[in-house]
Design a protein around this motif. Sequence first.
Motif, PDB file in Angstrom:
ATOM      1  N   SER A 148      -8.122   3.287   1.726  1.00  0.00           N
ATOM      2  CA  SER A 148      -7.574   3.575   0.394  1.00  0.00           C
ATOM      3  C   SER A 148      -7.077   5.013   0.295  1.00  0.00           C
ATOM      4  CB  SER A 148      -8.618   3.294  -0.691  1.00  0.00           C
ATOM      5  OG  SER A 148      -9.814   4.009  -0.437  1.00  0.00           O
ATOM      6  N   ILE A 174      -4.632  -2.530   0.315  1.00  0.00           N
ATOM      7  CA  ILE A 174      -5.426  -2.462  -0.914  1.00  0.00           C
ATOM      8  C   ILE A 174      -6.315  -3.698  -1.023  1.00  0.00           C
ATOM      9  CG2 ILE A 174      -5.322  -2.353  -3.431  1.00  0.00           C
ATOM     10  CD1 ILE A 174      -2.752  -0.783  -3.185  1.00  0.00           C
ATOM     11  N   ALA A 178      -4.313   4.923  -2.594  1.00  0.00           N
ATOM     12  CA  ALA A 178      -4.794   3.979  -3.610  1.00  0.00           C
ATOM     13  C   ALA A 178      -5.964   4.623  -4.353  1.00  0.00           C
ATOM     14  CB  ALA A 178      -5.212   2.660  -2.959  1.00  0.00           C
ATOM     15  N   GLY A 198       0.784  -1.225   0.000  1.00  0.00           N
ATOM     16  CA  GLY A 198       0.000   0.000   0.000  1.00  0.00           C
ATOM     17  C   GLY A 198       0.817   1.276   0.000  1.00  0.00           C
TER      18      GLY A 198
END
Length: 863
Positions: free
Chosen positions: A830, A797, A835, A612
């Motif tokens: 996220s 993620i 992300a 991540g």
Amino acid sequence: MPSLIGRREILDHARTQLTAGPGVLLHGAAGIGKSALLAVLTDEAPPEGFVLRAVPVEEDAKLPFVALMDLFARVPEEYVDGLSAGPRAALRAALLRGREPVATQSRLAVRDAAVELLRALAAAGPVLIVVDDLQWLDTPSAEVLSLALRRLPPGEGVRFLAAERVVEGEEPLGMRCCPPGTTAVLVPPLSDSDVAELLLHDTGAELPEPAVRAVQDTAAGNPLYALELGRVLLRDGTPFEAGDVLSVPPRLRDLLLDRVRLLPASARQTLLVASAAARPTLPLLGAAGIPDPEGDLATAETLGVAVADAEGTIRFQHPLIRAAVYADAPEHGRRTAHKLLSRVVPEPVEQARHLALAHPHADETTAATLTAAAESARRRGAPATAAELAALAARRTPEDRPEERADRLLAAAEYASDAGLRGDAGRAAETVLAEASSARQRVLARLIMLGNAGQALGATGRLIADGLVEAEGHPGLEARLHQWAALRHLIGGRPAQASAHARRAVDMAVQADAVDTRVAALALLARLHALHGEAESAEAALGEAFGLPVPPDGPGARELVRTRAILAADADRIIEAEHEMSGLLGRAGEYASVEETAATLVALIRIQVRSGRCREALDNVARCAVLPVRAGNDSPPVLYAAALAETAGGRLERALELTDRTIRACMTDGDQLFLLRALGVRGRAQLLAGGRENTAAAVETLRQVRRMGETMGIADPVMLRWYGDLAEATVILGDTDSAAEILRAARRRAGARPSASVQSALDRAEGLRDCVLGRSKRGVTRIQAAADRLRGRSLPIDLARTLIVLGAAERRPRRASAARGALAEALEISSAVGAAPVEARARAELARLDARRETTARTPNYT
């Protein structure tokens, strides 16, 4: 078109500013491309409007109203006739259609006429005033323009576009002629990659890498200089090798050296010696015997040619002036300059180079000195310099020493390969293969050529086979060839054959007691075991390799660390993987080859995506992009890593573009392994994009991944997670039967102990399938368990994606609160790790949930 190479961004910026504001002034050095940009923007002017254009020249700068004549030359006569009597007469006089206005009052009338005329034209259509080479604008025209443009109110329909030549570091002076609010836009030098593209587009031929590099260094991003230098290289037609002097065409010399040629002979000699030195300083020139370097440089500074700073370091105004000074000198003058410098430069590598250039003939003493200097340069982490010196050593080797010449060429090839200079490496190796009588040297040349092929090993079968014939009885060389055969089969999608050659390479390396080769072959064997899903065998191979006596900071040890880190990351041991990779790039430093640096960055990006660290992964993609030649441009592993990083933390549109490039590069190279990986990333990006069309595309892409993987016998965790993506996409499209078959096949391939991320990916898809089939409670429970399995494993993620599916599943039985909680957590995770595609998907699902809630609230309840 060549004028736009490397200029799209600045052109878009100028276009935007010209549309939003009153004007744009492009400024930069001579030849930097201002006029080309000006032409593009001018051509985009509305056809129904008026373009008033002037291109003043230096010779006319003292003539009054010359630019004004050019600007208004094509204005229809009826607009001039429509002016008031006084301004009309003054303007006609200024345009040499009457008596020249010399009095202050009559010049003011010319300004009034210009304002009135521009307003009349603007009333009929948009007006664009274009002035190229604004620095040569005559003063009366500049005064008229300045006042007229200030008196025209904003929104009048008149835009101003100009270009001005400005010495580097200085500000444009032409802003005084521009309307208030004009945007000054600096036109910067082109990047090295843009210069290479410009040369290819202009010449239509692939210039040798040393020639391209020399043009890049000498032109310093100036497109005019680059094109002139490239064209003369093509006209000369002679081979250009590392260390050769770049020819500066006479037209450029005349342009750059008109002031230098006015200097006295002593000052010109000082500049020549400075141009020949790698790091010219006043003390160095004094030690070389220059009588008054300080005085000579002071004179050169007044002419804007070169300058010596407070520390005595000498800098030419532009690298091309330096090259022109050197090229303009006679051959004996250049040799003398190098001879003087060879006696006084303290650095052995530079001293050897000057010695070689001072004695351009075969001489074993010179060749031996250059060979030692090349070895020293490589030990110090300068492979490109080492390659140049080794090539010079080969050229200085007497004809009666063919074996020494071949060894020096092999060294030059190896150093060039380390530096990413594939063209140089290939030419040197091919020369050895064609000329050497020694089987050992020919095999070594083949090994360099194999390393030079990158991922394009498909056509190297004959190279390997012939090498094995000549290497018979030399197990160390045979081991290295078997290792290349293993890589060739792996890249070609034949991992079973690859494993056989890798084991053979290990056995031959043991016979030869070749520890480095054995370590490399064991690392490759570990990768092959992992691809087949044989995790224990992979660990055993790595364990054997780590037990060998290899230098801890050598390339073999670094290869083992990369391999172990990737296998740990694939098995969800993220902390271990990050620990393994910690500082690996720093430990390698400048001693790593370009290929090794690229491999390390690719491994790091893969691990950062899994953990991540999306922003760091994208930063490392940028580091890959600046690596020399192919390693950073169209290498399938590098492109794959870039696509992976964009899918995790960038833009899906960009990710899909990169997978397209990766697929094309793989098809060109015959690289089935990274083709499979690129397709897997493409399928995931399509799935994350959402929507029925993208999901259907994901199914088609991932079905191809499945077919290829099963044909190749690949069952590693990466492949199994793609099975989960395929099953998930298939469920979304409503094909639950196909999804069930995909999941059964995946579980068979995963075995009894799949990793947490593989198990969760398959459970996520299976739980979604349960929900679609009406078994919501069971499906939600399964997806929740998949999410719980991922918590605390540094796989943000994966967890966020699972929570998004959980939110969608909770929505089906109208458990809006639970759905919102899962989606909010996915959004928080996220967003925290950068992300972006997963974050966008979470926001979209939350918006759908809110929309459904509003619809439900508006629907009357009749129960």
